[in-house]
Write a protein that holds these residues in place. Sequence first.
Motif, mmCIF file in Angstrom:
data_model
loop_
_atom_site.group_PDB
_atom_site.id
_atom_site.type_symbol
_atom_site.label_atom_id
_atom_site.label_comp_id
_atom_site.label_asym_id
_atom_site.label_seq_id
_atom_site.Cartn_x
_atom_site.Cartn_y
_atom_site.Cartn_z
ATOM 1 N N ARG A 159 1.018 -1.214 0.051
ATOM 2 C CA ARG A 159 -0.020 -0.039 -0.013
ATOM 3 C C ARG A 159 0.976 1.315 0.065
ATOM 4 N N THR A 160 2.139 1.390 0.606
ATOM 5 C CA THR A 160 2.786 2.517 0.719
ATOM 6 C C THR A 160 3.260 3.104 -0.637
ATOM 7 N N VAL A 161 3.225 2.039 -1.919
ATOM 8 C CA VAL A 161 4.020 2.591 -3.051
ATOM 9 C C VAL A 161 2.627 3.295 -3.923
ATOM 10 N N ALA A 189 6.305 -5.284 -3.656
ATOM 11 C CA ALA A 189 6.044 -3.813 -3.577
ATOM 12 C C ALA A 189 6.529 -2.832 -4.807
ATOM 13 N N ILE A 190 8.042 -3.305 -5.188
ATOM 14 C CA ILE A 190 8.437 -2.606 -6.247
ATOM 15 C C ILE A 190 8.100 -3.046 -7.476
ATOM 16 N N GLY A 203 14.185 0.777 0.792
ATOM 17 C CA GLY A 203 13.653 0.684 -0.620
ATOM 18 C C GLY A 203 14.740 -0.278 -1.624
ATOM 19 N N VAL A 204 14.739 0.353 -3.012
ATOM 20 C CA VAL A 204 15.420 -0.545 -4.011
ATOM 21 C C VAL A 204 16.919 -0.919 -3.558
ATOM 22 N N TRP A 205 17.160 -0.100 -3.012
ATOM 23 C CA TRP A 205 18.991 -0.193 -2.509
ATOM 24 C C TRP A 205 19.287 -1.591 -1.783
ATOM 25 N N ALA A 219 12.840 -5.595 -13.417
ATOM 26 C CA ALA A 219 11.965 -4.382 -12.784
ATOM 27 C C ALA A 219 12.539 -3.484 -11.773
ATOM 28 N N ILE A 220 13.017 -4.357 -10.837
ATOM 29 C CA ILE A 220 13.708 -3.581 -9.697
ATOM 30 C C ILE A 220 14.789 -2.580 -10.273
#
Length: 232
Positions: free
Chosen positions: A111-113, A168-169, A196-198, A219-220
Amino acid sequence: MQVDLRILRYDPERDAAPHWESYSVDAAPRDRVLNLLQSVKDAQDGTLTFRRSCAHGICGSDAMLINGRNRLACKIRVEQLGRKVSVAPIGGLPVVKDLVVEMEGFFEKYRTVMPYFVNDTPTPTRERRQTAEDRERYDDTTKCILCAACTTSCPSFWAQPSYIGPAAIVQAHRFIFDSRDTAADERLEILADDEGVWRCRTTFNCVTACPREINVTGAILEVTRAIVGRHG
Ligand code: FES
């Protein structure tokens, strides 16, 4: 054929810790693991607990660790696994009972994205147009069914449960690269966070686990490049 089915069982009201139990199940080669579980529940132990809904690989309810790999129980056939089958809950999430895990933390991150279409510009008289190439840009990530197979196969998530995780990503990617959406910057800001992505270490477990064959790591990396491009 007889299948030797091992299931990691856990009832928090009765058991101090999860333990393996074995069942012999009569199965046809094209039966799914979900059929085996249902057979145990119907004929051997009615307390066996697992999630399922559609039974056709659409709802994402029955991701499990099957013979050491995350898969959907309703899609994987006995003939793909052989006579010995082991089933455990997907990893890294609290086990509620047997094969059922607590998914709320997973969906909270989802939900956060902002996993929904955002566009506050005046509604056109016809649809918001998009070229075939624009649509193709995010086609792969539209296939996600939120089964959590990717996130729960990820060593970075196991090591750091606060990591937002591949699923989520992937969901963010679907909207970030949609030419009609206007909230890409906000999503990129969220995914540029420490959690996140890192945290992705490109182990590709997520790609192997995804039952929809989404290129999750790809995608990431695309989202990561968009973040870098934005700040660069
Ligand atoms: S039960 Fe719906 S995906 Fe398997």
